[in-house]
Design an enzyme around this catalytic site. Structure first.
Site, short mmCIF file in Angstrom:
data_model
loop_
_atom_site.label_atom_id
_atom_site.label_comp_id
_atom_site.label_asym_id
_atom_site.label_seq_id
_atom_site.Cartn_x
_atom_site.Cartn_y
_atom_site.Cartn_z
N GLY A 290 4.05 3.83 13.61
CA GLY A 290 4.81 1.98 13.78
C GLY A 290 4.43 1.62 15.39
O GLY A 290 4.41 0.42 15.17
N GLY B 92 7.63 4.78 7.70
CA GLY B 92 6.77 5.26 8.17
C GLY B 92 6.47 6.49 9.64
O GLY B 92 7.94 6.09 9.64
N THR C 35 6.15 7.11 13.52
CA THR C 35 7.10 6.86 14.72
C THR C 35 5.87 6.56 15.15
O THR C 35 5.35 4.67 15.86
CB THR C 35 7.85 7.90 15.88
OG1 THR C 35 9.25 7.37 14.76
CG2 THR C 35 8.38 6.64 17.18
N GLU D 110 11.01 1.06 9.74
CA GLU D 110 11.50 1.97 9.21
C GLU D 110 11.11 3.09 10.21
O GLU D 110 9.50 4.21 9.53
CB GLU D 110 11.61 1.85 7.95
CG GLU D 110 13.14 0.65 7.60
CD GLU D 110 13.63 0.53 8.14
OE1 GLU D 110 14.51 1.47 8.42
OE2 GLU D 110 14.93 -0.47 7.87
N LYS E 83 0.66 -1.56 -0.21
CA LYS E 83 -0.38 -0.04 -0.19
C LYS E 83 0.98 1.46 0.05
O LYS E 83 1.59 1.40 0.69
CB LYS E 83 -0.48 0.36 1.60
CG LYS E 83 -1.81 1.88 1.27
CD LYS E 83 -2.76 1.36 2.89
CE LYS E 83 -1.80 2.60 3.02
NZ LYS E 83 -1.31 4.74 2.50
N GLU F 45 11.15 15.11 15.29
CA GLU F 45 11.05 14.86 13.68
C GLU F 45 10.09 16.28 13.04
O GLU F 45 9.13 16.35 13.50
CB GLU F 45 11.05 13.38 13.17
CG GLU F 45 10.60 13.63 11.32
CD GLU F 45 10.58 12.25 11.08
OE1 GLU F 45 10.00 11.97 11.35
OE2 GLU F 45 11.58 11.60 10.38
N CYS G 277 13.52 10.79 6.20
CA CYS G 277 14.26 10.24 7.81
C CYS G 277 15.50 9.98 8.03
O CYS G 277 15.75 10.32 9.22
CB CYS G 277 13.41 8.46 7.80
SG CYS G 277 13.97 8.24 6.00
P1 TAP Z 1 2.82 7.63 8.09
O1 TAP Z 1 1.42 9.09 8.69
O2 TAP Z 1 3.37 7.20 9.04
O3 TAP Z 1 1.95 6.98 6.66
C1 TAP Z 1 2.98 5.82 6.73
C2 TAP Z 1 1.87 4.91 5.87
O4 TAP Z 1 1.75 4.03 6.69
C3 TAP Z 1 1.49 5.73 5.07
O5 TAP Z 1 1.26 4.80 3.58
C4 TAP Z 1 -0.29 6.11 5.66
O6 TAP Z 1 -1.03 5.25 5.08
C5 TAP Z 1 -0.09 4.67 6.61
N1 TAP Z 1 -0.92 4.34 7.42
C6 TAP Z 1 -1.18 5.61 7.93
N2 TAP Z 1 -2.19 5.10 9.19
C7 TAP Z 1 -1.52 3.75 9.57
C8 TAP Z 1 -1.88 3.11 10.34
N3 TAP Z 1 -3.00 2.98 11.77
N4 TAP Z 1 -1.54 1.49 10.16
C9 TAP Z 1 -1.00 1.24 9.10
N5 TAP Z 1 -0.22 1.95 8.16
C10 TAP Z 1 -1.24 3.97 7.96
O7 TAP Z 1 4.43 8.77 7.95
P2 TAP Z 1 4.03 9.51 6.74
O8 TAP Z 1 3.98 11.10 7.60
O9 TAP Z 1 4.04 9.14 5.06
O10 TAP Z 1 5.89 9.30 6.89
C11 TAP Z 1 6.49 10.15 7.03
C12 TAP Z 1 7.49 9.63 8.26
O11 TAP Z 1 7.85 8.18 7.46
C13 TAP Z 1 8.36 9.64 8.60
O12 TAP Z 1 8.38 9.64 10.72
C14 TAP Z 1 9.51 9.55 7.97
O13 TAP Z 1 10.59 9.96 8.60
C15 TAP Z 1 9.17 8.34 7.98
N6 TAP Z 1 10.49 7.53 6.70
C16 TAP Z 1 10.97 6.83 7.32
C17 TAP Z 1 11.68 6.32 6.59
C18 TAP Z 1 13.12 5.28 7.15
S1 TAP Z 1 13.97 4.28 6.28
N7 TAP Z 1 13.54 5.00 8.79
C19 TAP Z 1 11.74 6.49 5.22
C20 TAP Z 1 10.97 7.47 5.07
C21 TAP Z 1 10.03 8.07 6.26
P3 TAP Z 1 -1.82 7.15 4.65
O14 TAP Z 1 -0.98 7.94 3.90
O15 TAP Z 1 -2.89 6.64 3.81
O16 TAP Z 1 -2.10 7.97 5.98
#
Ligand code: TAP
Length: 484
Positions: A246, A241, A243, A263, A189, A394, A297
């Site tokens: 996660g 995604g 923390t 991650e 997804k 963050e 990230c």
């Molecule tokens: P999230 O809000 O956590 O979303 C990540 C993914 O999870 C999206 O596809 C999201 O869908 C989905 N999601 C949301 N709620 C969920 C739930 N309860 N159960 C399962 N999946 C769920 O993060 P984001 O805002 O998209 O990304 C930014 C974060 O990702 C930052 O904290 C960043 O540091 C981290 N990140 C970490 C890494 C590594 S390698 N450590 C790499 C890239 C990003 P929707 O988009 O539809 O909400």
């Protein structure tokens, strides 16, 4: 594109053409080798964050769709993919890699349109690295027993994979390539705001003629990810995604016995010693935090500068910030594109207000921003203290928080004083100092005299609240195998 200032060369606009892209008005779900309609009727628009114009309609999957995708993956795992000769699996993965290369221009433009990142980055970093991951893991498909000698590597089954919006195609490649190479099948997804390149990847998977169900791509909001991860018939969870999400996943999986890799977020320290090549270090700092609008990230969002070179470093960063071009992401001259969504921009803006309220000193260049779309100027805070929230939380935007230090012991203590542990950078001309720092900094990835370098052969992942497990390299294979 912002107007030229004294520090800008007056470059003529160099827009990448949109002519080579094929964008459907609406996308279905990719399940069992076909694009299908959802069992529900909900769709939502994915927009271009640089002008808020609609690009295409994306399907919101229902729990029934999720179940259908998992069943397709299970069926393919049992009947085809896990039974296939590993060298044959490798051929399919090589085919995906080559098709990504062939269609790289279209993929780069779509990534930029949908995500807001500068075309230079999508073209030179995201898409080539995504192809490189498929090439790299294709090579391992028939060599798993050499990768893990005296073990008996077996696939895990169906992998549920959920990815964020900052590197959409690259994150899909990080997850799908090793899973397939190890003999697993996949349901992925993408993030709700950046599904287009994952859906294009689905087309590529069709063109590569993979067995139906080997890769399934379902779209939608967070609850779709939740129902995928909690599906009883998935064997492995791979999540990238925040923390916050996660932690909720880890709680939900606590008694399931399922394998998982998480991650998560980061708050990396970038450390400049007085003996560092200062110009190179400044370039690394600028790349480390302003690259991809700080939507990284591992962004070097905390800068620690040795006191004796502080003034020099800050002046140079200001000079460099003043030359960065913020604006139309499709323009090849652009350094900083659009923030991915209105929601993310609001979060970043709140932190910028907070930084000022906390007493830190704000620096932003003086340049106009486009009227529509989501934009944030490259921002630097000096006079920051360890207790300020801008140096602890963050932000996921182009916001740098600078502090000083006098001794190695002091900077190690400050750099490690965070709940995260994803990455760090060290700038010095002393090899011994690099080894000392890398053994004491608590971060999964540490760059020395460079920043934000990625390679498929190199593992990536965090400590503490940055998650666990590694992606990339042999470690990335191990995450998709049972090793007896
Ligand atoms: P999230 O809000 O956590 O979303 C990540 C993914 O999870 C999206 O596809 C999201 O869908 C989905 N999601 C949301 N709620 C969920 C739930 N309860 N159960 C399962 N999946 C769920 O993060 P984001 O805002 O998209 O990304 C930014 C974060 O990702 C930052 O904290 C960043 O540091 C981290 N990140 C970490 C890494 C590594 S390698 N450590 C790499 C890239 C990003 P929707 O988009 O539809 O909400």
């Amino acid at each position: 594109m912002n107007q030229p200032t004294d520090n800008h060369w007056p470059l003529t606009e160099a827009l990448e053409s949109r002519e080579s892209i094929r964008l459907a008005k609406s996308y279905g779900l990719f399940v069992n080798g076909q694009f299908i309609r959802s069992s529900g009727s909900k769709k939502y628009w994915t927009i271009n964050p640089a002008n808020e114009k609609r690009l295409s309609r994306i399907t919101e999957s229902t729990p029934k769709d999720v179940d259908r995708a998992v069943r397709a993956a299970r069926n393919c795992y049992e009947k085809h993919w896990s039974r296939m000769k590993p060298s044959e699996r490798g051929k399919y993965i090589y085919r995906i890699a080559r098709l990504i290369q062939e269609q790289s221009r279209e993929l780069a433009i779509l990534e930029t349109l949908d995500g807001g990142k500068p075309i230079r980055e999508s073209r030179d970093i995201d898409i080539p690295l995504a192809a490189a991951h498929f090439f790299y893991y294709a090579g391992w498909a028939d060599k798993l027993k050499y990768a893990f000698p005296n073990r008996n590597p077996r696939p895990l089954g169906v992998a549920a994979q959920v990815i964020p919006w900052n590197f959409p195609l690259l994150m899909a490649a990080w997850k799908i390539a090793p899973a397939l190479a190890c003999g697993n099948t996949v349901v992925l997804k993408p993030a709700e705001t950046t599904s287009l390149t994952a859906l294009k990847l689905a087309e590529i998977i069709q063109q590569a003629d993979l067995p139906a169900g080997a890769v399934n791509i379902i779209t939608g909001h967070g609850p779709v990810g939740q129902s995928l991860i909690q599906h009883p018939d998935v064997d492995k969870i791979a999540f990238t995604g925040s923390t916050h999400v996660g932690k909720s996943i880890q709680t939900a999986l606590a008694t399931s016995g399922k394998r998982s890799t998480l991650e998560l977020g980061g708050k990396a320290a970038n450390i400049i010693f007085a003996d560092a090549p200062i110009d190179q270090a400044v370039e690394g700092v600028v790349n480390g935090i302003y690259f991809n609008q700080g939507h990284v990230c591992c962004a070097g969002s905390r800068l620690f500068v040795e006191e004796s070179v502080y003034d020099q470093v800050i002046e140079k960063i200001k000079d460099r910030i003043d030359t960065l071009r913020v604006g139309e992401p499709l323009d090849k001259n652009t350094d900083i594109g659009a923030i991915n969504s209105k929601k993310q921009l609001a979060i970043i803006d709140q932190y910028i207000e907070l930084g000022t309220a906390e007493g830190a000193h704000l620096y932003q260049p003086d340049c106009p921003l486009p009227d529509s779309g989501f934009w944030c100027l490259p921002t630097m805070f000096t006079d920051v203290s360890q207790s300020n929230r801008i140096s602890r939380e963050e932000i996921f935007g182009p916001v740098l928080a600078v502090q000083t230090f006098r001794t190695v012991a002091e900077v190690i203590k400050k750099a490690n004083n965070t709940r995260y542990g994803l990455s760090a950078g060290v700038w010095t001309n002393k090899g011994s100092k690099i080894f000392n720092m890398t053994s004491q900094l608590k971060a999964g990835v540490i760059w020395a005299n460079t920043y934000n370098q990625f390679d498929p052969a190199s593992p990536f992942g965090g400590y503490k609240e940055s998650g666990f497990g590694r992606e990339g390299g042999l470690h990335g294979l191990a995450a998709y195998l049972a090793l007896k």
